[in-house]
Motif scaffolding. Structure first.
Motif, PDB file in Angstrom:
ATOM      1  N   VAL A  83       0.836  -1.192   0.000  1.00 23.28           N
ATOM      2  CA  VAL A  83       0.000   0.000   0.000  1.00 23.28           C
ATOM      3  C   VAL A  83       0.884   1.260   0.000  1.00 23.28           C
ATOM      4  O   VAL A  83       1.648   1.479   0.944  1.00 23.28           O
ATOM      5  N   GLN A  84       0.760   2.060  -1.038  1.00 21.11           N
ATOM      6  CA  GLN A  84       1.477   3.336  -1.083  1.00 21.11           C
ATOM      7  C   GLN A  84       0.576   4.410  -0.495  1.00 21.11           C
ATOM      8  O   GLN A  84      -0.570   4.569  -0.926  1.00 21.11           O
ATOM      9  N   VAL A  85       1.085   5.119   0.498  1.00 21.53           N
ATOM     10  CA  VAL A  85       0.286   6.128   1.197  1.00 21.53           C
ATOM     11  C   VAL A  85       0.978   7.476   1.162  1.00 21.53           C
ATOM     12  O   VAL A  85       2.187   7.570   0.945  1.00 21.53           O
ATOM     13  N   GLU A  86       0.174   8.511   1.400  1.00 27.39           N
ATOM     14  CA  GLU A  86       0.738   9.855   1.519  1.00 27.39           C
ATOM     15  C   GLU A  86       1.474   9.988   2.850  1.00 27.39           C
ATOM     16  O   GLU A  86       0.986   9.538   3.888  1.00 27.39           O
ATOM     17  N   HIS A  87       2.635  10.601   2.798  1.00 30.88           N
ATOM     18  CA  HIS A  87       3.481  10.832   3.967  1.00 30.88           C
ATOM     19  C   HIS A  87       3.985   9.520   4.556  1.00 30.88           C
ATOM     20  O   HIS A  87       3.532   8.431   4.177  1.00 30.88           O
ATOM     21  N   ARG A  88       4.915   9.624   5.473  1.00 29.74           N
ATOM     22  CA  ARG A  88       5.483   8.449   6.137  1.00 29.74           C
ATOM     23  C   ARG A  88       4.797   8.277   7.486  1.00 29.74           C
ATOM     24  O   ARG A  88       4.951   9.123   8.378  1.00 29.74           O
ATOM     25  N   SER A 134       5.773  18.037  -3.053  1.00 33.38           N
ATOM     26  CA  SER A 134       5.640  18.546  -1.682  1.00 33.38           C
ATOM     27  C   SER A 134       5.089  17.493  -0.718  1.00 33.38           C
ATOM     28  O   SER A 134       5.092  17.700   0.493  1.00 33.38           O
ATOM     29  N   ILE A 135       4.595  16.357  -1.240  1.00 35.13           N
ATOM     30  CA  ILE A 135       4.024  15.324  -0.379  1.00 35.13           C
ATOM     31  C   ILE A 135       4.787  14.012  -0.589  1.00 35.13           C
ATOM     32  O   ILE A 135       4.602  13.341  -1.609  1.00 35.13           O
ATOM     33  N   PRO A 136       5.652  13.642   0.355  1.00 31.60           N
ATOM     34  CA  PRO A 136       6.368  12.368   0.220  1.00 31.60           C
ATOM     35  C   PRO A 136       5.400  11.204   0.383  1.00 31.60           C
ATOM     36  O   PRO A 136       4.282  11.356   0.886  1.00 31.60           O
ATOM     37  N   THR A 137       5.825  10.036  -0.062  1.00 29.73           N
ATOM     38  CA  THR A 137       4.993   8.838   0.069  1.00 29.73           C
ATOM     39  C   THR A 137       5.796   7.740   0.761  1.00 29.73           C
ATOM     40  O   THR A 137       7.018   7.818   0.870  1.00 29.73           O
ATOM     41  N   ALA A 138       5.084   6.731   1.216  1.00 25.58           N
ATOM     42  CA  ALA A 138       5.717   5.565   1.833  1.00 25.58           C
ATOM     43  C   ALA A 138       4.915   4.334   1.454  1.00 25.58           C
ATOM     44  O   ALA A 138       3.746   4.426   1.060  1.00 25.58           O
ATOM     45  N   TRP A 139       5.548   3.167   1.569  1.00 28.20           N
ATOM     46  CA  TRP A 139       4.889   1.903   1.274  1.00 28.20           C
ATOM     47  C   TRP A 139       4.722   1.096   2.551  1.00 28.20           C
ATOM     48  O   TRP A 139       5.645   0.992   3.353  1.00 28.20           O
ATOM     49  N   VAL A 159      -6.271   6.972   9.659  1.00 31.69           N
ATOM     50  CA  VAL A 159      -5.112   7.375  10.468  1.00 31.69           C
ATOM     51  C   VAL A 159      -4.323   8.505   9.797  1.00 31.69           C
ATOM     52  O   VAL A 159      -3.179   8.780  10.160  1.00 31.69           O
ATOM     53  N   GLY A 160      -4.933   9.156   8.795  1.00 23.10           N
ATOM     54  CA  GLY A 160      -4.338  10.337   8.194  1.00 23.10           C
ATOM     55  C   GLY A 160      -3.369  10.097   7.060  1.00 23.10           C
ATOM     56  O   GLY A 160      -2.588  10.990   6.707  1.00 23.10           O
ATOM     57  N   HIS A 161      -3.418   8.902   6.447  1.00 20.32           N
ATOM     58  CA  HIS A 161      -2.495   8.582   5.350  1.00 20.32           C
ATOM     59  C   HIS A 161      -3.267   7.975   4.184  1.00 20.32           C
ATOM     60  O   HIS A 161      -3.329   6.742   4.038  1.00 20.32           O
ATOM     61  N   PRO A 162      -3.871   8.819   3.339  1.00 20.24           N
ATOM     62  CA  PRO A 162      -4.655   8.297   2.219  1.00 20.24           C
ATOM     63  C   PRO A 162      -3.847   7.369   1.316  1.00 20.24           C
ATOM     64  O   PRO A 162      -2.655   7.592   1.078  1.00 20.24           O
ATOM     65  N   THR A 163      -4.500   6.334   0.826  1.00 20.92           N
ATOM     66  CA  THR A 163      -3.864   5.378  -0.082  1.00 20.92           C
ATOM     67  C   THR A 163      -3.789   5.963  -1.487  1.00 20.92           C
ATOM     68  O   THR A 163      -4.775   6.452  -2.018  1.00 20.92           O
TER      69      THR A 163
END
Length: 198
Positions: A83-88, A134-139, A159-163
């Motif tokens: 799952v790739q989400v916005e922010h770490r 401006s918005i890093p992502t994390a997996w 939890v504040g991290h849209p997919t």
């Protein structure tokens, strides 16, 4: 002839059914793809679903008992997603996902969640996800024992991290392996044996 069991790598923007059926029409209905555009096997049906905007592993079969058992929420089995989400996500957000979150009055079951150290080895998606500098992502790697409608997306949003991108990589012991988007194969005899023991 015995039952058929097929593993299919559903690409993005493909409906997880063999016909458009009662799916509401959209402006791009003419180009809408379904499973029949990829799998030329008659009388097999998907076990569970993947949303049109999700990718990854699907199991197709004509074995009604297996289909019922794996689709029925009473018979839990693991499903693993990248799952790739916005922010770490910070540790508290990961802990919240693991413990379960409340979505529309329903509390999700505890699940396994791990922050992936590197991007997973996935083919590029067409079209690619929207990239914003401006918005890093994390997996994340998430393994759930249940599969409610759009559950992973709703959990990460809670939890504040849209997919941004969602790929199912395993259903129980069955994995994507070397399949590429749009490809399918029959399960091996060993996979079939393990499947029937679920």
């Amino acid at each position: 002839m015995g039952y058929q069991y097929i593993l299919f790598y559903k690409p993005y923007n493909v409906l997880s059914q063999f016909s458009e059926g009662s799916t509401p029409p959209t402006s791009d209905s003419a180009s809408r793809l379904t499973l029949k555009d990829f799998v030329p096997i008659a009388d097999v049906y998907p076990v569970g679903r993947l949303d049109r905007d999700s990718e990854g592993l699907m199991l197709l079969t004509d074995h009604g008992q297996v289909q019922h058992r794996l689709s029925n929420p009473r018979f839990a089995h693991p499903r693993t997603y990248w799952v790739q989400v916005e922010h770490r996500p910070a540790p508290p957000a990961l802990a919240q996902l693991r413990q379960g979150v409340t979505i529309k009055g329903y509390r999700t079951r505890p699940c396994q969640v791990a922050l992936m150290a590197t991007d997973p080895p996935l083919p590029l998606r067409e079209p690619p996800i929207r990239y914003r500098q401006s918005i890093p992502t994390a997996w994340l790697e998430m393994t759930l024992q249940e599969g409610k409608n759009r559950q992973v997306r709703r959990m990460t949003a809670a939890v504040g991290h849209p997919t941004l991108r969602l790929v199912r990589v395993a259903i129980a012991h069955l994995g994507l392996g070397n399949l590429e988007p749009g490809q399918w194969r029959f399960v091996t005899p060993r996979e079939r044996q393990d499947l029937l023991q679920l």
